[in-house]
Scaffold this active site. Sequence first.
Site, short mmCIF file in Angstrom:
data_model
loop_
_atom_site.label_atom_id
_atom_site.label_comp_id
_atom_site.label_asym_id
_atom_site.label_seq_id
_atom_site.Cartn_x
_atom_site.Cartn_y
_atom_site.Cartn_z
N HIS A 309 0.85 -1.18 0.00
CA HIS A 309 0.00 0.00 0.00
C HIS A 309 0.89 1.24 0.00
O HIS A 309 0.66 2.17 -0.76
CB HIS A 309 -0.92 -0.03 1.21
CG HIS A 309 -1.93 1.07 1.23
ND1 HIS A 309 -2.83 1.25 0.20
CD2 HIS A 309 -2.20 2.03 2.14
CE1 HIS A 309 -3.61 2.29 0.48
NE2 HIS A 309 -3.24 2.78 1.65
N HIS A 346 -1.27 8.75 -4.74
CA HIS A 346 -2.25 7.83 -4.16
C HIS A 346 -3.58 8.02 -4.89
O HIS A 346 -4.26 9.04 -4.71
CB HIS A 346 -2.39 8.09 -2.67
CG HIS A 346 -3.19 7.05 -1.94
ND1 HIS A 346 -3.87 6.05 -2.60
CD2 HIS A 346 -3.43 6.86 -0.62
CE1 HIS A 346 -4.48 5.29 -1.71
NE2 HIS A 346 -4.23 5.76 -0.51
#
Length: 419
Positions: A309, A346
Amino acid sequence: MANPSADRRVVVTGLGVVSPVGTDVQSFWNNLLAGQCGVDRITAFDATAFDCQIAAEVRGFDPTPAFPSPKEVRRTDRFSQMGVHAAWQALNDSGLDLARANLDRVGTIIGSGIGGLSTTTQQHQILLERGPGRLSPFMIPMLIGNMVSGLVSMYWNLRGPNYATCSACATGNHAIGEAWRNIKMNDADVMLAGGAEATIVPVGIGGFCAMKALSTRNDNPQAASRPFDVDRDGFVMGEGAGVVVIEELEHARARGARIYCELVGYGNTADAHHLTAPAPGGEGAARCMQMALRSAGMNPGDIQYVNAHGTSTPQGDIAETLAVKSVFGDHARRLVVSSTKGATGHMLGAAGAAELVVCIKAIENGVVPPTINLQNPDPQCDLDYAANQAREMRVDAAINNSFGFGGHNATTLIRRFVG
């Protein structure tokens, strides 16, 4: 209807990506391997009054080839435009002949963490300045987060399971995992799954600024997103979409489909800890990876690559590193872990889907993309992150992690297809 069967194998047959480093899969992949960065100063609006003035925007994007008409494009929010385009790419890539397919058995789960934020803010301004009578009749269909799934279903007449996930930054990965379950449970033979996001608007950037979540490295945008680096100061907002076509194996074989890999595991857990911060020891993330391994019937030592992530936040990168070490033990030192968010920023609800495409391409091409901007490794982030250079290596199995605000954790696990 046939009974559910855990023996139904699920394979990936189509890929689609719209990203800040490429609006098709091949350019996305080539630019990631080359260490290209999509972060720059914001052009979508005047950001001079904001603490964060940088983002990873999708530039030069034309949604029209994926839509029935230019009018349909105008009736959709930017997140939907990118999501539909990624789905169109994935369908074309899959070679699925919709004229011959049983469309009652083809479904779509494409989510968004926030939905049509641009539409929401524009229409709110119209409400304040011109009154409720001037609101667009398309306002609600444009802003609701399920609309990519709805549009894809309508444009291609897909009548199988159809809904959207909404779990912040875990959205795209959750969509793919839930689509996998639909096929495993024999509710569908083919699913389009992924996520889309477009929040580079004043209220979006301003809201994340107020949380102190974003990097303020405005003087050096290309170096702002730096996962696992000791000098990281927050994430950089990205936008885009990722969609994959997944399919029951025998259905794919019967039509002679190209098979990229097999989707074999899925984990879905909660931190139950904090609004935005991960559990400090990465416990929820660890249980999520363990669940994916267990559902795949695989051991930690079977994995070669983890797409982290890795958002470039001070707490998140440490928690994920601790989680990987907890799950993989001594094998963690033999894993290659990388985060592609240094390049893409992101992408929030789209991140997990685009990053699963990264894992798929790593298996296909025998190379792992780098974690760019990793110049001064954080001592607490002490794994092999493929710093700054792509890594040629055989990848037989890969894990894809996505963790969202609210404590939402999603992990998908793929492996090389063996007939």
